[in-house]
Design an enzyme around this catalytic site. Sequence first.
Site, PDB file in Angstrom:
ATOM      1  N   GLU A   1      13.722   2.407 -52.451  1.00 28.18           N
ATOM      2  CA  GLU A   1      14.166   2.238 -53.725  1.00 28.18           C
ATOM      3  C   GLU A   1      14.055   0.526 -53.988  1.00 28.18           C
ATOM      4  O   GLU A   1      14.782   0.030 -53.301  1.00 28.18           O
ATOM      5  CB  GLU A   1      15.578   2.521 -54.453  1.00 28.18           C
ATOM      6  CG  GLU A   1      15.472   2.238 -55.668  1.00 28.18           C
ATOM      7  CD  GLU A   1      16.798   2.566 -56.388  1.00 28.18           C
ATOM      8  OE1 GLU A   1      17.039   2.422 -57.710  1.00 28.18           O
ATOM      9  OE2 GLU A   1      17.721   3.089 -55.674  1.00 28.18           O
TER      10      GLU A   1
ATOM     11  N   GLU B   1      16.519  -4.981 -52.588  1.00 27.29           N
ATOM     12  CA  GLU B   1      17.372  -5.865 -53.815  1.00 27.29           C
ATOM     13  C   GLU B   1      17.117  -7.122 -53.458  1.00 27.29           C
ATOM     14  O   GLU B   1      17.258  -7.736 -52.474  1.00 27.29           O
ATOM     15  CB  GLU B   1      18.720  -5.508 -53.950  1.00 27.29           C
ATOM     16  CG  GLU B   1      19.578  -6.330 -55.141  1.00 27.29           C
ATOM     17  CD  GLU B   1      18.755  -6.071 -56.442  1.00 27.29           C
ATOM     18  OE1 GLU B   1      18.437  -7.112 -57.124  1.00 27.29           O
ATOM     19  OE2 GLU B   1      18.224  -5.167 -56.850  1.00 27.29           O
TER      20      GLU B   1
ATOM     21  N   ASP C   1      13.029  -4.451 -64.230  1.00 27.96           N
ATOM     22  CA  ASP C   1      12.762  -5.621 -64.921  1.00 27.96           C
ATOM     23  C   ASP C   1      11.519  -5.568 -65.999  1.00 27.96           C
ATOM     24  O   ASP C   1      10.444  -5.418 -65.336  1.00 27.96           O
ATOM     25  CB  ASP C   1      12.837  -7.020 -64.424  1.00 27.96           C
ATOM     26  CG  ASP C   1      13.093  -8.050 -65.198  1.00 27.96           C
ATOM     27  OD1 ASP C   1      12.577  -8.106 -66.497  1.00 27.96           O
ATOM     28  OD2 ASP C   1      13.608  -9.211 -64.661  1.00 27.96           O
TER      29      ASP C   1
ATOM     30  N   THR D   1      20.562   7.228 -62.591  1.00 27.47           N
ATOM     31  CA  THR D   1      20.967   6.013 -62.141  1.00 27.47           C
ATOM     32  C   THR D   1      22.188   5.479 -63.186  1.00 27.47           C
ATOM     33  O   THR D   1      22.216   5.927 -63.962  1.00 27.47           O
ATOM     34  CB  THR D   1      19.937   4.869 -62.228  1.00 27.47           C
ATOM     35  OG1 THR D   1      19.705   4.595 -63.555  1.00 27.47           O
ATOM     36  CG2 THR D   1      18.826   5.523 -61.461  1.00 27.47           C
ATOM     37  N   GLU D   2      22.804   4.247 -63.023  1.00 23.22           N
ATOM     38  CA  GLU D   2      23.836   3.982 -63.779  1.00 23.22           C
ATOM     39  C   GLU D   2      22.915   3.530 -65.178  1.00 23.22           C
ATOM     40  O   GLU D   2      23.508   3.764 -66.014  1.00 23.22           O
ATOM     41  CB  GLU D   2      24.581   2.810 -63.179  1.00 23.22           C
ATOM     42  CG  GLU D   2      25.519   3.134 -62.048  1.00 23.22           C
ATOM     43  CD  GLU D   2      25.914   1.949 -61.092  1.00 23.22           C
ATOM     44  OE1 GLU D   2      25.079   0.981 -60.853  1.00 23.22           O
ATOM     45  OE2 GLU D   2      27.051   1.792 -60.727  1.00 23.22           O
ATOM     46  N   TYR D   3      21.973   2.921 -65.190  1.00 21.90           N
ATOM     47  CA  TYR D   3      21.101   2.521 -66.207  1.00 21.90           C
ATOM     48  C   TYR D   3      20.808   3.865 -67.241  1.00 21.90           C
ATOM     49  O   TYR D   3      20.898   3.540 -68.545  1.00 21.90           O
ATOM     50  CB  TYR D   3      20.197   1.530 -66.126  1.00 21.90           C
ATOM     51  CG  TYR D   3      20.409   0.049 -65.628  1.00 21.90           C
ATOM     52  CD1 TYR D   3      21.165  -0.734 -66.760  1.00 21.90           C
ATOM     53  CD2 TYR D   3      19.938  -0.738 -64.505  1.00 21.90           C
ATOM     54  CE1 TYR D   3      21.494  -2.008 -66.505  1.00 21.90           C
ATOM     55  CE2 TYR D   3      20.240  -2.037 -64.487  1.00 21.90           C
ATOM     56  CZ  TYR D   3      21.079  -2.486 -65.503  1.00 21.90           C
ATOM     57  OH  TYR D   3      21.439  -3.950 -65.320  1.00 21.90           O
ATOM     58  N   GLU D   4      20.365   4.535 -66.457  1.00 20.46           N
ATOM     59  CA  GLU D   4      19.914   5.928 -66.947  1.00 20.46           C
ATOM     60  C   GLU D   4      21.164   6.545 -67.751  1.00 20.46           C
ATOM     61  O   GLU D   4      21.088   7.035 -68.909  1.00 20.46           O
ATOM     62  CB  GLU D   4      19.360   7.103 -65.985  1.00 20.46           C
ATOM     63  CG  GLU D   4      18.857   8.054 -66.676  1.00 20.46           C
ATOM     64  CD  GLU D   4      18.090   9.017 -65.450  1.00 20.46           C
ATOM     65  OE1 GLU D   4      17.621  10.011 -65.657  1.00 20.46           O
ATOM     66  OE2 GLU D   4      18.004   8.422 -64.547  1.00 20.46           O
TER      67      GLU D   4
END
Length: 213
Positions: A43, A68, A117, A193-196
Site C-alpha cells: 500500500e 509511508e 494526496d 480505510t479511515e478516510y473512506e
Amino acid sequence: MRLRNIPGAQEVVAKSEFCIQNPSELKGKWNEFLNNDNPIHIEVGMGKGRFIMDLAALNPDINYIGIERYTSVILRAVQKMDENPLPNVHFICIDAAELPEVFDTDEVSRIYLNFSDPWPKDRHARRRLTSHEFLDRYDKFLSKDGRIEFKTDNQDLFTFSLEEIENSPIWHLDVSTRDLHNDPVLCEGNVMTEYEEKFSSLGNPICKLITSR
C-alpha cells in the site's frame, strides 16, 4: 497542510521490528527476507496503517508492506502493531518515487493506492500517485498478472487517473465506479480505510478503479 512533527517519531520508527531499514538492500530478495514465497502486496501512502493491517488479518498467506513517507504518520501504525502484531505486515518509510529502487521485476503482485494526496495544482500533476510518471515506476516491479487498486473521494483526481490510464500504452482499465458503496460487485469484500469511513459518512461517493497491463 503541514504535518505535525511528533518528537521521537524518527527514533521509534528506526528501532521498530516492524519497520524495515535500508529496504533497497532487499531488492530481489524480499521473499527470502520474509522467509516464504507468498505474494507481496503493498500500500503506497498507508497513513496510520488500518487498511493494510485489516487486510493482513483477513489474508495471513499474503505479505503486506506499507509504504509511508512521514515518520510522524508511520508512528501510529507502529503503535497499533505493538498492540496487535501481525506476522505478515511490515512498513517502509520512504518516498514513493524510490519504489523501483526497493522492489525488483515481478516482485510485487498488487499495489493499493487509497485516498492519495490529490496535488490539485497542475504544476504538481507528476506527483500524483496515479500520474503516468508513477505508472511507469510501478511497471518496473509489478508482476505481469498484477494490478493496481485505487480509491478516492476526489472526483477530479479520479478523472485525471482514468485519463492517465487511457493514454498509457502499457496500462488498461479493468473496471471503475464513481459510487463504490452502491456497486454490488466492486463493494463485495471491500475493506474500508479511515478516510473512506470519514468521507462516506459525510455523503461523499467513493470512487474506485482497478488497472492492469
